[in-house]
Write a protein that holds these residues in place. Structure first.
Motif, short mmCIF file in Angstrom:
data_model
loop_
_atom_site.label_atom_id
_atom_site.label_comp_id
_atom_site.label_asym_id
_atom_site.label_seq_id
_atom_site.Cartn_x
_atom_site.Cartn_y
_atom_site.Cartn_z
N ALA A 175 0.84 -1.21 0.00
CA ALA A 175 0.00 0.00 0.00
C ALA A 175 0.87 1.25 0.00
O ALA A 175 0.55 2.23 -0.69
CB ALA A 175 -0.94 0.00 1.21
N ALA A 176 1.97 1.23 0.75
CA ALA A 176 2.87 2.40 0.79
C ALA A 176 3.53 2.62 -0.57
O ALA A 176 3.67 3.76 -1.03
CB ALA A 176 3.94 2.20 1.87
N ILE A 177 3.91 1.53 -1.26
CA ILE A 177 4.50 1.66 -2.61
C ILE A 177 3.45 2.18 -3.58
O ILE A 177 3.73 3.05 -4.41
CB ILE A 177 5.12 0.33 -3.06
N ASP A 178 2.21 1.66 -3.50
CA ASP A 178 1.13 2.14 -4.36
C ASP A 178 0.91 3.64 -4.19
O ASP A 178 0.73 4.37 -5.16
CB ASP A 178 -0.18 1.41 -4.07
N GLU A 179 0.93 4.09 -2.94
CA GLU A 179 0.71 5.52 -2.67
C GLU A 179 1.89 6.37 -3.15
O GLU A 179 1.69 7.44 -3.73
CB GLU A 179 0.51 5.73 -1.17
N ALA A 180 3.10 5.89 -2.95
CA ALA A 180 4.29 6.66 -3.34
C ALA A 180 4.53 6.65 -4.85
O ALA A 180 5.12 7.58 -5.39
CB ALA A 180 5.52 6.09 -2.63
N CYS A 181 4.06 5.60 -5.53
CA CYS A 181 4.32 5.42 -6.95
C CYS A 181 3.00 5.21 -7.69
O CYS A 181 2.72 4.10 -8.17
CB CYS A 181 5.25 4.23 -7.16
N PRO A 182 2.15 6.25 -7.82
CA PRO A 182 0.81 6.07 -8.38
C PRO A 182 0.77 5.92 -9.90
O PRO A 182 -0.24 5.48 -10.43
CB PRO A 182 0.08 7.34 -7.95
N GLY A 183 1.82 6.26 -10.59
CA GLY A 183 1.81 6.21 -12.05
C GLY A 183 2.09 4.81 -12.58
O GLY A 183 1.96 3.81 -11.88
N SER B 148 4.57 1.76 -14.30
CA SER B 148 5.78 1.14 -13.75
C SER B 148 7.06 1.90 -14.11
O SER B 148 8.06 1.79 -13.41
CB SER B 148 5.88 -0.31 -14.19
N ASP B 149 7.05 2.67 -15.20
CA ASP B 149 8.25 3.43 -15.59
C ASP B 149 8.23 4.89 -15.12
O ASP B 149 9.20 5.61 -15.31
CB ASP B 149 8.44 3.39 -17.10
N ASP B 150 7.12 5.32 -14.52
CA ASP B 150 7.02 6.69 -14.02
C ASP B 150 7.76 6.82 -12.70
O ASP B 150 7.73 5.89 -11.88
CB ASP B 150 5.56 7.09 -13.81
N PRO B 151 8.44 7.95 -12.46
CA PRO B 151 9.14 8.10 -11.18
C PRO B 151 8.14 8.15 -10.02
O PRO B 151 7.03 8.64 -10.15
CB PRO B 151 9.88 9.43 -11.32
N CYS B 152 8.57 7.60 -8.89
CA CYS B 152 7.76 7.66 -7.68
C CYS B 152 7.72 9.10 -7.20
O CYS B 152 8.64 9.89 -7.46
CB CYS B 152 8.34 6.75 -6.60
N LEU B 153 6.66 9.45 -6.49
CA LEU B 153 6.48 10.82 -6.02
C LEU B 153 6.99 11.03 -4.60
O LEU B 153 7.25 12.16 -4.19
CB LEU B 153 5.00 11.21 -6.11
N SER B 154 7.09 9.95 -3.84
CA SER B 154 7.59 10.03 -2.47
C SER B 154 8.27 8.71 -2.11
O SER B 154 8.19 7.74 -2.87
CB SER B 154 6.45 10.33 -1.49
N LEU B 155 8.91 8.69 -0.97
CA LEU B 155 9.59 7.49 -0.50
C LEU B 155 8.64 6.69 0.39
O LEU B 155 8.13 7.23 1.37
CB LEU B 155 10.84 7.89 0.29
N PRO B 156 8.36 5.44 0.05
CA PRO B 156 7.49 4.64 0.90
C PRO B 156 8.09 4.48 2.30
O PRO B 156 9.31 4.32 2.45
CB PRO B 156 7.42 3.28 0.19
N ALA B 157 7.24 4.50 3.31
CA ALA B 157 7.71 4.35 4.69
C ALA B 157 8.45 3.02 4.84
O ALA B 157 8.02 1.99 4.33
CB ALA B 157 6.51 4.40 5.64
N GLY B 158 9.59 3.07 5.51
CA GLY B 158 10.37 1.87 5.77
C GLY B 158 11.34 1.50 4.68
O GLY B 158 12.10 0.53 4.83
N CYS B 159 11.37 2.23 3.58
CA CYS B 159 12.29 1.92 2.48
C CYS B 159 13.52 2.81 2.55
O CYS B 159 13.43 3.98 2.94
CB CYS B 159 11.59 2.11 1.12
#
Length: 191
Positions: A165-173, A175-186
């Motif tokens: 869920a944290a990755i989904d939220e951080a990377c909403p685009g 698979s090749d789009d840059p993530c928008l934030s850092l997922p918690a715990g990564c």
């Protein structure tokens, strides 16, 4: 650490047989996120290959079936990935859970592959020619590897529901789009 373009040019020249007094020396080993260590051997033409060492993980025997040979290989771009692969004379195939990114403590831990010099940045070997990306978050695929890559290759490689869920939220685009934030715990790959 960012290296000025002039120093990178000299490093590339040295790696390719330039006249620099101190030629680039390839590292003898590469270490991946899971702590696995591989031998790194390059010939005079700068063709490099991985070799298994005592501390290297086992090859993917059960994944390859009777037709393909289990071994290890690498791919490179902005980051370097070491993968357990199933190979034949035509190439190799791997599975996302069998790849890990190369990590480092100093520039000397990072290789030159072909014409691509790598330097240590935020604990990862990154392509020196792409320094403008060092402060950017990666795409979803690389973020998943960064978040899960400490797991040894043959243990379950799956995000917990919370991490997914944290990755989904951080990377909403895509698979090749840059993530928008850092997922918690990564681990933060920016440097």
């Amino acid at each position: 650490m960012r290296t000025p373009a002039a120093v990178l040019s000299l490093t590339l020249l040295a790696a390719c047989g330039g006249d620099d007094d101190e030629p680039f020396v390839q590292p003898e080993v590469l270490t991946d996120q899971s702590g696995a260590v591989f031998g790194w051997e390059c010939d005079e033409a700068m063709k490099c290959r991985l070799s298994r060492l005592e501390d290297s993980p086992p090859a993917p025997v059960e994944d390859c079936g009777p037709e393909l040979e289990p071994t290890f290989s690498y791919s490179w771009g902005h980051l370097i990935e070491l993968s357990a692969v199933c190979a034949d004379s035509k190439g190799w195939v791997s599975f996302p859970r069998l790849g890990r990114l190369v990590v480092c403590e100093a520039d000397g831990d990072c290789p030159v592959i072909g014409n691509d010099a790598y330097e240590c940045n935020a604990g990862y070997c990154k392509n020196s020619a792409q320094a403008e990306l060092f402060d950017d978050l990666p795409n979803r695929w690389a973020m998943e590897q960064i978040c899960l890559g400490d797991t040894p290759r043959y243990e379950p490689y799956e995000a917990s529901p919370e991490l997914a869920a944290a990755i989904d939220e951080a990377c909403p685009g895509g698979s090749d789009d840059p993530c928008l934030s850092l997922p918690a715990g990564c681990r933060d790959p920016r440097g």
